[in-house]
Design a protein around this motif. Structure first.
Motif, PDB file in Angstrom:
ATOM      1  N   ALA A  14       0.843  -1.193   0.000  1.00 16.67           N
ATOM      2  CA  ALA A  14       0.000   0.000   0.000  1.00 16.67           C
ATOM      3  C   ALA A  14       0.879   1.244   0.000  1.00 16.67           C
ATOM      4  N   THR A  15       0.404   2.258  -0.653  1.00 17.92           N
ATOM      5  CA  THR A  15       1.095   3.542  -0.598  1.00 17.92           C
ATOM      6  C   THR A  15       0.840   4.159   0.780  1.00 17.92           C
ATOM      7  N   GLU A  16       1.590   5.179   1.124  1.00 17.36           N
ATOM      8  CA  GLU A  16       1.379   5.832   2.417  1.00 17.36           C
ATOM      9  C   GLU A  16      -0.032   6.417   2.520  1.00 17.36           C
ATOM     10  N   PRO A  17      -0.527   7.123   1.491  1.00 14.07           N
ATOM     11  CA  PRO A  17      -1.904   7.627   1.594  1.00 14.07           C
ATOM     12  C   PRO A  17      -2.937   6.507   1.756  1.00 14.07           C
ATOM     13  N   GLN A  18      -2.735   5.381   1.066  1.00 10.19           N
ATOM     14  CA  GLN A  18      -3.656   4.259   1.222  1.00 10.19           C
ATOM     15  C   GLN A  18      -3.596   3.709   2.640  1.00 10.19           C
ATOM     16  N   SER A  19      -2.409   3.585   3.199  1.00 11.11           N
ATOM     17  CA  SER A  19      -2.265   3.086   4.573  1.00 11.11           C
ATOM     18  C   SER A  19      -2.967   3.996   5.570  1.00 11.11           C
ATOM     19  N   ILE A  20      -2.848   5.295   5.365  1.00  9.59           N
ATOM     20  CA  ILE A  20      -3.524   6.246   6.256  1.00  9.59           C
ATOM     21  C   ILE A  20      -5.037   6.106   6.123  1.00  9.59           C
ATOM     22  N   ARG A  21      -5.525   5.978   4.897  1.00 10.03           N
ATOM     23  CA  ARG A  21      -6.967   5.815   4.670  1.00 10.03           C
ATOM     24  C   ARG A  21      -7.485   4.530   5.300  1.00 10.03           C
ATOM     25  N   VAL A  22      -6.703   3.443   5.214  1.00  9.50           N
ATOM     26  CA  VAL A  22      -7.114   2.187   5.839  1.00  9.50           C
ATOM     27  C   VAL A  22      -7.203   2.361   7.354  1.00  9.50           C
ATOM     28  N   ALA A  23      -6.193   2.983   7.953  1.00 13.62           N
ATOM     29  CA  ALA A  23      -6.193   3.189   9.405  1.00 13.62           C
ATOM     30  C   ALA A  23      -7.359   4.064   9.847  1.00 13.62           C
ATOM     31  N   LEU A  24      -7.620   5.133   9.118  1.00 16.52           N
ATOM     32  CA  LEU A  24      -8.744   6.016   9.476  1.00 16.52           C
ATOM     33  C   LEU A  24     -10.087   5.295   9.299  1.00 16.52           C
ATOM     34  N   SER A  25     -10.198   4.482   8.252  1.00 17.47           N
ATOM     35  CA  SER A  25     -11.433   3.713   8.029  1.00 17.47           C
ATOM     36  C   SER A  25     -11.662   2.722   9.164  1.00 17.47           C
ATOM     37  N   ALA A  26     -10.602   2.051   9.587  1.00 22.36           N
ATOM     38  CA  ALA A  26     -10.720   1.101  10.698  1.00 22.36           C
ATOM     39  C   ALA A  26     -11.136   1.814  11.976  1.00 22.36           C
ATOM     40  N   SER A  27     -10.610   3.007  12.185  1.00 25.12           N
ATOM     41  CA  SER A  27     -10.988   3.803  13.354  1.00 25.12           C
ATOM     42  C   SER A  27     -12.486   4.109  13.345  1.00 25.12           C
ATOM     43  N   LEU A  28     -12.991   4.484  12.193  1.00 28.84           N
ATOM     44  CA  LEU A  28     -14.435   4.748  12.095  1.00 28.84           C
ATOM     45  C   LEU A  28     -15.254   3.490  12.332  1.00 28.84           C
ATOM     46  N   LEU A  29     -14.814   2.385  11.755  1.00 31.94           N
ATOM     47  CA  LEU A  29     -15.547   1.132  11.946  1.00 31.94           C
ATOM     48  C   LEU A  29     -15.601   0.723  13.416  1.00 31.94           C
TER      49      LEU A  29
END
Length: 189
Positions: A14-29
């Protein structure tokens, strides 16, 4: 659940922006069930704080996906959010920051001529309003997860998330939670 199953494959790097988006999405979930519990139990001030935060996280995810720069110590521009969610941010902020103490008096039930009661009570109007915001955030999050999966797994046939969210949106319109469905909302995400 279809998105979870679809995304259970191991992605490539994953690119850095994708990794950040995954982490933020998991936080919301992680916060979805607690917000549902707070609203259902009558904890409207607490659920407002969580919903406001989730709106900001969703906006940040969308900004990162669009390649917009992330500025330190500044919240994301909420106008990017679908369903005109940004219009709710001001009212939720009033509750979060207690700038206007009278807002909190709206959440206090009184019985037996007490000035205020520490007991929470269910209020159908507040519950509907807050669930409406919560559902809108979750639909936006579903679209963002869908976008991520499309980037990670371009070779697989994806679940038709737009069809599913359109059905949910129409139900909310029919129940008068929303005034209309807007194709622009799906285009934002």
């Amino acid at each position: 659940m279809a998105l979870v199953k679809q995304g259970s494959r191991e992605p490539g790097l994953a690119t850095e922006p994708q990794s950040i988006r995954v982490a933020l999405s998991a936080s919301l979930l992680q916060s979805t069930s607690i917000i549902e519990e707070l609203i259902s139990s009558g904890y409207y001030a607490c659920s407002s704080v969580c919903l406001r935060h989730n709106m900001e996280v969703l906006a940040r995810i969308m900004h990162i996906r669009e390649g917009k720069p992330v500025t330190d110590n500044r919240p994301p521009n909420l106008k990017i959010l679908p369903f005109e969610l940004s219009k709710n941010h001001g009212r939720l902020s009033e509750i979060c920051h207690v700038a206007k103490g009278e807002v909190h008096s709206d959440f206090i039930s009184t019985q037996d001529d007490l000035v205020a009661s520490p007991e929470v009570s269910y209020n159908e109007n507040y519950s509907k309003m807050l669930f409406n915001i919560h559902i809108a955030v979750l639909l936006g999050l579903a679209w963002e997860i869908h976008n991520l999966q499309s980037e990670f797994f371009p070779d697989i046939t994806e679940h038709d998330i737009l069809k599913a969210t359109d059905i949910i949106s129409q139900i909310l319109v029919d129940l008068n939670f929303w005034h209309r469905k807007d194709q622009n909302d799906q285009e934002k995400c």
